[in-house]
Design an enzyme around this catalytic site. Sequence first.
Site, short mmCIF file in Angstrom:
data_model
loop_
_atom_site.label_atom_id
_atom_site.label_comp_id
_atom_site.label_asym_id
_atom_site.label_seq_id
_atom_site.Cartn_x
_atom_site.Cartn_y
_atom_site.Cartn_z
N LYS A 18 0.83 -1.20 0.00
CA LYS A 18 0.00 0.00 0.00
C LYS A 18 0.88 1.26 0.00
O LYS A 18 2.10 1.18 0.20
CB LYS A 18 -0.91 -0.03 1.24
N TYR A 33 -12.44 -2.51 -3.53
CA TYR A 33 -12.94 -2.59 -2.15
C TYR A 33 -14.48 -2.66 -2.09
O TYR A 33 -15.06 -2.30 -1.05
CB TYR A 33 -12.45 -1.37 -1.37
N PHE A 78 -15.71 3.24 7.29
CA PHE A 78 -14.37 3.70 6.91
C PHE A 78 -14.12 3.61 5.40
O PHE A 78 -12.99 3.81 4.95
CB PHE A 78 -13.30 2.91 7.67
N ARG A 123 -1.49 -14.57 3.98
CA ARG A 123 -2.21 -13.86 5.04
C ARG A 123 -1.59 -14.11 6.41
O ARG A 123 -1.56 -13.21 7.26
CB ARG A 123 -3.71 -14.20 4.98
N THR A 153 -5.22 -7.95 10.31
CA THR A 153 -5.55 -6.66 9.68
C THR A 153 -5.26 -5.52 10.63
O THR A 153 -4.72 -4.48 10.24
CB THR A 153 -7.05 -6.65 9.29
N ARG A 158 2.78 -6.95 9.19
CA ARG A 158 2.08 -5.88 9.93
C ARG A 158 2.57 -5.81 11.37
O ARG A 158 2.64 -4.72 11.96
CB ARG A 158 0.57 -6.09 9.86
N ASN A 196 -1.89 -0.25 6.93
CA ASN A 196 -1.31 -1.51 7.41
C ASN A 196 -0.41 -2.18 6.38
O ASN A 196 -0.30 -3.39 6.32
CB ASN A 196 -2.41 -2.44 7.93
N HIS A 227 -1.90 -5.40 1.36
CA HIS A 227 -3.20 -6.05 1.16
C HIS A 227 -2.95 -7.43 0.56
O HIS A 227 -2.05 -7.59 -0.26
CB HIS A 227 -4.06 -5.24 0.17
N GLU A 262 -9.41 -10.02 -7.83
CA GLU A 262 -8.43 -8.92 -7.64
C GLU A 262 -7.31 -9.00 -8.69
O GLU A 262 -6.88 -7.97 -9.20
CB GLU A 262 -7.89 -8.96 -6.21
P1 CMP Z 1 -7.24 -4.59 3.39
O1 CMP Z 1 -6.75 -5.99 3.50
O2 CMP Z 1 -6.63 -3.76 2.31
O3 CMP Z 1 -8.82 -4.64 3.17
C1 CMP Z 1 -9.71 -3.75 3.77
C2 CMP Z 1 -9.01 -2.72 4.56
O4 CMP Z 1 -9.82 -1.94 5.39
C3 CMP Z 1 -8.05 -3.36 5.51
O5 CMP Z 1 -6.97 -3.87 4.77
C4 CMP Z 1 -7.72 -2.22 6.47
O6 CMP Z 1 -6.57 -1.51 6.07
C5 CMP Z 1 -8.94 -1.34 6.32
N1 CMP Z 1 -9.66 -1.17 7.58
C6 CMP Z 1 -10.22 -2.13 8.33
N2 CMP Z 1 -10.81 -1.58 9.41
C7 CMP Z 1 -10.61 -0.24 9.34
C8 CMP Z 1 -10.97 0.86 10.15
N3 CMP Z 1 -11.69 0.68 11.27
N4 CMP Z 1 -10.60 2.09 9.76
C9 CMP Z 1 -9.89 2.27 8.62
N5 CMP Z 1 -9.52 1.25 7.79
C10 CMP Z 1 -9.87 0.01 8.17
#
Ligand code: CMP
Length: 143
Positions: A9, A49, A57, A85, A91, A102, A112, A115, A126
């Site tokens: 990211k 997404y 969010f 993963r 996450t 992470r 984070n 992805h 994807e």
């Molecule tokens: P990702 O695997 O890219 O897929 C969905 C993303 O949502 C996840 O990683 C996080 O980076 C993001 N995410 C999840 N929960 C929150 C939150 N509460 N606020 C902001 N981003 C979030």
Amino acid sequence: MERTYLMVKPDGVQRNLIGEIVSRFERKGFQLVGAKMLTVTKEVAVIHYAEHKDRPFFEELVDFITSGPVFAMVWEGENVIKAARVMMGATNPADALPGTIRGDYATKKSMNVIHGSDSLESAAREISIFFKEDELITYEKTI
Ligand code: CMP
């Protein structure tokens, strides 16, 4: 052979973590079959997404992933979706164990670092969003 979509990211790119992340998956034994730098457009972010569109969010998520270049990759190997993963960690970086990407490099849920696809279906979806079939290179090792 199973494939997954992984994406460093904008925070990971700007913190010079591409090499470190690629290295971890190479050392594990997975094969890189496609990679490119790109800046995700808003249109593509909304498609990528889509499953999160009703989350509070969602706007923050789209703004962040479009905020700078990402490093998009396709990796191949046995059980690569699940293994990637595990290697990424939870996450929420607060729950991510030391030794995971992470766990070692992130503190915020929204930033984070990486992805990774969470299922065979999402991997296929994807990969097709970010790569054309002829951008993916499958090869046999000769050395
Ligand atoms: P990702 O695997 O890219 O897929 C969905 C993303 O949502 C996840 O990683 C996080 O980076 C993001 N995410 C999840 N929960 C929150 C939150 N509460 N606020 C902001 N981003 C979030």
